[in-house]
Design an enzyme around this catalytic site. Sequence first.
Site, PDB file in Angstrom:
ATOM      1  N   ARG A  17       0.838  -1.198   0.000  1.00 53.13           N
ATOM      2  CA  ARG A  17       0.000   0.000   0.000  1.00 53.13           C
ATOM      3  C   ARG A  17       0.877   1.254   0.000  1.00 53.13           C
ATOM      4  NH1 ARG A  17      -2.983   4.020   2.604  1.00 53.13           N
ATOM      5  NH2 ARG A  17      -5.126   4.161   1.864  1.00 53.13           N
ATOM      6  N   CYS A  18       1.927   1.250   0.799  1.00 54.54           N
ATOM      7  CA  CYS A  18       2.822   2.411   0.855  1.00 54.54           C
ATOM      8  C   CYS A  18       3.437   2.727  -0.502  1.00 54.54           C
ATOM      9  CB  CYS A  18       3.951   2.161   1.853  1.00 54.54           C
ATOM     10  SG  CYS A  18       3.456   2.156   3.585  1.00 54.54           S
ATOM     11  N   MET A  19       3.698   1.695  -1.293  1.00 54.37           N
ATOM     12  CA  MET A  19       4.398   1.886  -2.557  1.00 54.37           C
ATOM     13  C   MET A  19       3.466   2.221  -3.716  1.00 54.37           C
ATOM     14  SD  MET A  19       7.426  -0.986  -2.551  1.00 54.37           S
ATOM     15  CE  MET A  19       6.304  -2.391  -2.533  1.00 54.37           C
TER      16      MET A  19
END
Length: 412
Positions: free
Chosen positions: A401-403
């Site tokens: 999700r962060c990426m």
Amino acid sequence: MDNAINVNSEIGKLKTVLLHRPGEEVENITPDTMDRLLFDDIPYLEIAQKEHDFFAQTLRDTGTEVLYIEQLIAETLDTSKLVREGFTRRYLEEHGYSRGKTFEGLAEYLNSFTTKDFIEKIYAGVQKKEIEIPHEVLSDMAGSDAEKLFYLDPLPNAYFTRDPQASMGIGMTVNRMTFAARQPESLLTEYVLNHHPRFAGKVPVWRNRNHQTRIEGGDELILSKNVVAIGVSERTSSKSIQQLALELFKNPLSTFDTVLAVEIPHNHAMMHLDTVFTMINRDQFTVFPGIFHGDGSINTFILTPGKQADEIKIEHLTDLEAALKRVLNLTELDLIECGGGDSIIAPREQWNDGSNTLAIAPGEIVTYDRNYITIELLKKHGVKVHEILSSELARGRGGARCMSQPLWREDL
């Protein structure tokens, strides 16, 4: 307005996503700069790039269009000489170089590159040894001390494209990020939204980056077309949340009428809400049990419009499950604990982003392969899991999700 953004949930079929492939900026981290650049270790770039390419291909294989922010900003700067000159000036000004020999030298140096190489240099940073600039006065150093190796620091966190901005309905927040190491990243977003033909004039900005209060995309979760969850965290302040809520409630282009603010521990291990809590289906969530107090409580606030246009009604709860059921009109909820809630496994896998999953469709996610206990548990709960490689990317403390920054999801 022809919409360029459409994100009305965390789980709608993912159609278009924004990524950044890690580059030379990662190799410009040193042990002395790790803390300032927000890293605990230095990833091995060659392997990190292979892992990131595997991630991007996994998304393509499931029908997602993959866009790269570095390509979009290059196309943006190529729209006109004035746009590129304006970006260069803004970028240098935000690093403290507003005039003088250093400003002139850096501008001339950057403008000597082709657009592609210019963008790579922005990400990699400009080392002092690259160019010789005569300094007329000490103030021309923009506060840099003699030991600093860079005129312009690298942007090694940029492969976490979730944080500089957040897609929300048909619009975006362009974020004032907490630490100086990441603040330049959202300037790239601002220029793409203002000047790229695909986005210019098509994306309402709910909150721009010209604020003093902090907010980051990892704390911004779109639970439905009416409900946004936002973490009160190390990276996002309660004041920012209230300011954003007020704008969402009063803006006629917004469909959001509820903000669920969740207070999580303020530390590097749990820097954003999505490192401890993600939505993976209509009634399923991953959660790290370490965010709860000993009695299972957690400070949760439901924000809704007040009686006056500039007022917000705030209700305080301490039961996250009850709050989610209420704002999403659910009778049942499946909270899947990272690492099965085990006192050793849960914090180990959370450290490696076991709770940071990217939903690409309801009940279908992408996550790091290393968190095998959490993966098996997710499968037992009926979740379809796409596993991606993680030995080097995970050193940056951010998962799937962060990426990724979704730009278009199918509506549920």
